[in-house]
Design an enzyme around this catalytic site. Structure first.
Site, PDB file in Angstrom:
ATOM      1  N   ASP A 176       0.855  -1.179   0.000  1.00 21.80           N
ATOM      2  CA  ASP A 176       0.000   0.000   0.000  1.00 21.80           C
ATOM      3  C   ASP A 176       0.900   1.241   0.000  1.00 21.80           C
ATOM      4  OD1 ASP A 176      -1.775   2.154   0.778  1.00 21.80           O
ATOM      5  OD2 ASP A 176      -3.147   0.666   1.580  1.00 21.80           O
TER       6      ASP A 176
ATOM      7  N   CYS B 205      -6.673   4.744  -2.135  1.00 22.13           N
ATOM      8  CA  CYS B 205      -6.895   3.336  -1.776  1.00 22.13           C
ATOM      9  C   CYS B 205      -8.160   2.719  -2.358  1.00 22.13           C
ATOM     10  CB  CYS B 205      -6.915   3.208  -0.258  1.00 22.13           C
ATOM     11  SG  CYS B 205      -5.351   3.649   0.535  1.00 22.13           S
TER      12      CYS B 205
ATOM     13  N   HIS C 110     -10.137  -3.257   1.968  1.00 24.74           N
ATOM     14  CA  HIS C 110     -10.614  -1.871   1.902  1.00 24.74           C
ATOM     15  C   HIS C 110     -11.828  -1.727   0.974  1.00 24.74           C
ATOM     16  CE1 HIS C 110      -9.018   2.472   2.677  1.00 24.74           C
ATOM     17  NE2 HIS C 110     -10.295   2.315   2.994  1.00 24.74           N
TER      18      HIS C 110
ATOM     19  N   ASP D 221      -1.357  -0.308  -4.671  1.00 24.61           N
ATOM     20  CA  ASP D 221      -2.564   0.431  -5.032  1.00 24.61           C
ATOM     21  C   ASP D 221      -2.254   1.834  -5.538  1.00 24.61           C
ATOM     22  OD1 ASP D 221      -1.781   1.268  -2.488  1.00 24.61           O
ATOM     23  OD2 ASP D 221      -3.813   1.257  -1.648  1.00 24.61           O
ATOM     24  N   HIS D 222      -1.166   2.426  -5.081  1.00 25.21           N
ATOM     25  CA  HIS D 222      -0.746   3.771  -5.510  1.00 25.21           C
ATOM     26  C   HIS D 222       0.610   4.051  -4.891  1.00 25.21           C
ATOM     27  CE1 HIS D 222      -1.830   5.073  -1.458  1.00 25.21           C
ATOM     28  NE2 HIS D 222      -3.003   4.483  -1.629  1.00 25.21           N
TER      29      HIS D 222
END
Length: 478
Positions: A16, A56, A105, A292-293
């Protein structure tokens, strides 16, 4: 003896907030990630991989469904229903044993979304100290770690720049817990079925609190200072008194070093725990690693994510295959890929047809070196962006990038080949006018007909502020 399904197992490893350049294999000047490097070095390393909605929830909805944000309906961290076919659900329907470890999430909590089973926790925080609401908190309680929000008792914020070593034994760290639960699944899985195991670590997302060994290792190094372009600067000197979970950020050098040491230490810690998992993975396993980023990490006086800049939007994307696939591995690829390609790629590798809802494309033809007519660019979006009175839209092919802020009409254009750190905004350079117009046309094509009114009379039109974080059909029903 029961017959054994010889289709490949699939291991999807995910971090993450992991910058695309934060790998040893990327040539990072200090960061050491030997196990992750071995996946890309012995397999495939995609150097132009992006999170199209770099925050997210929309990023994870994209990964789970293979769809764009405009299909799954969410452009920010907004908890609502998700009714599209999912990667684990499709694999489960086709005979795979599917298991989640770590972060999902998605809404509502504990919905399996196609996983047959889970060891679920979206992070180390205990938001309601009167309840033990995820499997990590239960693990701490069962092992004698008592107290309100005990995994966060170090005092570092879950979205901020305060960093320090983890405060209790390594074995209680969320990252170690993810590796432990993954090994337990591998030990107890059905040996007659192929498995899909998704291991989703929470870090290097804040809090940046690796075990002491990793924190001290990077504090004792000379770390590269974040680069700040003239177009981005909002502070002339370090600021004291700003929010710990700030967006625009300029810190005292020692505080910035602590933040970076915590961030890099978290990544190496995750890498070593992934090494534990890789030691127990069967040979007939497809391995993918992504995030995710990214994380701005002080670059251009930003921290955290949401922006279209490389630190926020570019992500790792590594794959390795069993020899039985007959692929020529050990290659770097420059085709632009993004998270909506994960689901169709892994389904293709498993020999499973992708649902018709999927927007992404399998990268398998690229790996087989077939002329697949790969896409020219990707389109990304996110709304709102803190401090800017706008959302953002971007178009990139990995060599150039066009960014548009529909709230204000501001534009940026970067030549990533000559300026990978995005130091020079070329929006008013005559020599780039033709390229800029082509990128504008791509964005108009992507946004034409959208309800937000991004395009009027065939041209981009400012909308006077941030647009909603979700499409009307995805308004949460309480």
């Amino acid at each position: 003896m029961p017959s054994t399904d010889d289709r490949p197992n699939i291991l999807l490893l995910m971090t993450d907030e992991h910058r695309g350049d934060a790998l040893g294999i990327e040539g990072h000047p200090v960061l050491q990630t030997p196990y992750l490097d071995s996946i890309g070095g012995g397999g495939f390393h995609f150097r132009r991989a992006y999170s199209a909605s770099p925050v997210c929830v929309p990023a994870r909805r994209t990964l789970m469904t293979g769809t764009k944000a405009s299909t799954h309906g969410v452009f920010m961290n907004y908890n609502t229903h998700l009714d599209l076919p999912t990667l684990p659900g499709t694999l489960s329907q086709n005979g795979y044993q599917t298991h989640l470890v770590g972060k999902l999430h998605l809404h509502p909590f504990r919905k399996l979304y196609g996983f047959d089973s889970s060891d679920w926790a979206d992070g180390p925080e205990q938001h309601d100290t009167s309840k033990t609401h995820n499997d990590y908190q239960t693990f701490l309680l069962e092992n004698g770690v008592y107290g309100p929000d005990s995994a966060m008792a170090h005092g570092a914020n879950a979205n901020g720049w305060v960093a320090r070593p983890f405060h209790i034994e390594d074995r209680f760290h969320f990252t170690n817990w993810c590796a432990d639960r993954s090994l337990r699944f591998l030990e107890r899985r059905d040996p007659t079925s192929p498995f899909f195991l998704k291991v989703s670590f929470h870090q290097p997302h804040q809090p940046c609190t690796p075990p002491e060994y990793y924190f001290n290792k990077y504090m004792n190094m000379d770390l590269p200072e974040p680069k700040v372009a003239d177009w981005a600067r909002v502070f002339d000197e370090p600021q004291r008194g700003i929010e710990v979970a700030s967006w625009r950020t300029s810190l005292d050098p020692i505080v910035m070093k602590q933040y970076m040491a915590g961030y890099y230490g978290c990544i190496e810690h995750v890498d070593h725990q992934i090494g534990r998992i890789l030691d127990h993975i069967p040979e007939n396993t497809v391995i993918m690693f992504t995030s995710d980023h990214g994380e701005m990490l002080g670059q251009h006086q930003w921290i955290r994510k949401r922006s279209a800049y490389e630190g926020s939007a570019r992500i790792p994307f590594l794959m390795r295959f069993p020899n039985s696939f007959g692929l020529e591995q050990g290659r770097q690829l420059d085709e632009v890929v993004e998270l909506m390609d994960v689901m169709p790629t892994l389904l293709d590798a498993a020999g499973v047809e992708a649902p018709g809802t999927v927007d992404g494309s399998s990268v398998m033809p690229l790996l087989r070196e077939k002329d697949s007519g790969w896409r020219e660019y990707i389109h990304g979006e996110c709304s709102p962006l803190a401090t800017l009175n706008s959302g953002m839209q971007f178009i990139t092919n990995g060599s150039h990038k066009y960014i548009y802020y529909p709230g204000t009409g501001e534009e940026q254009f970067f030549d990533l080949q000559t300026d990978p750190d995005e130091m020079s905004n070329l929006i008013n350079y005559p020599s780039y006018e033709d390229a800029l117009n082509a990128y504008r046309a791509h964005l108009v094509n992507e946004l034409e007909g959208r309800a937000e009114g991004f395009v009027r009379d065939g041209v981009l039109a400012p909308v006077g502020g941030p647009t909603p974080s979700y499409l009307p059909d995805y308004k949460r029903q309480e």
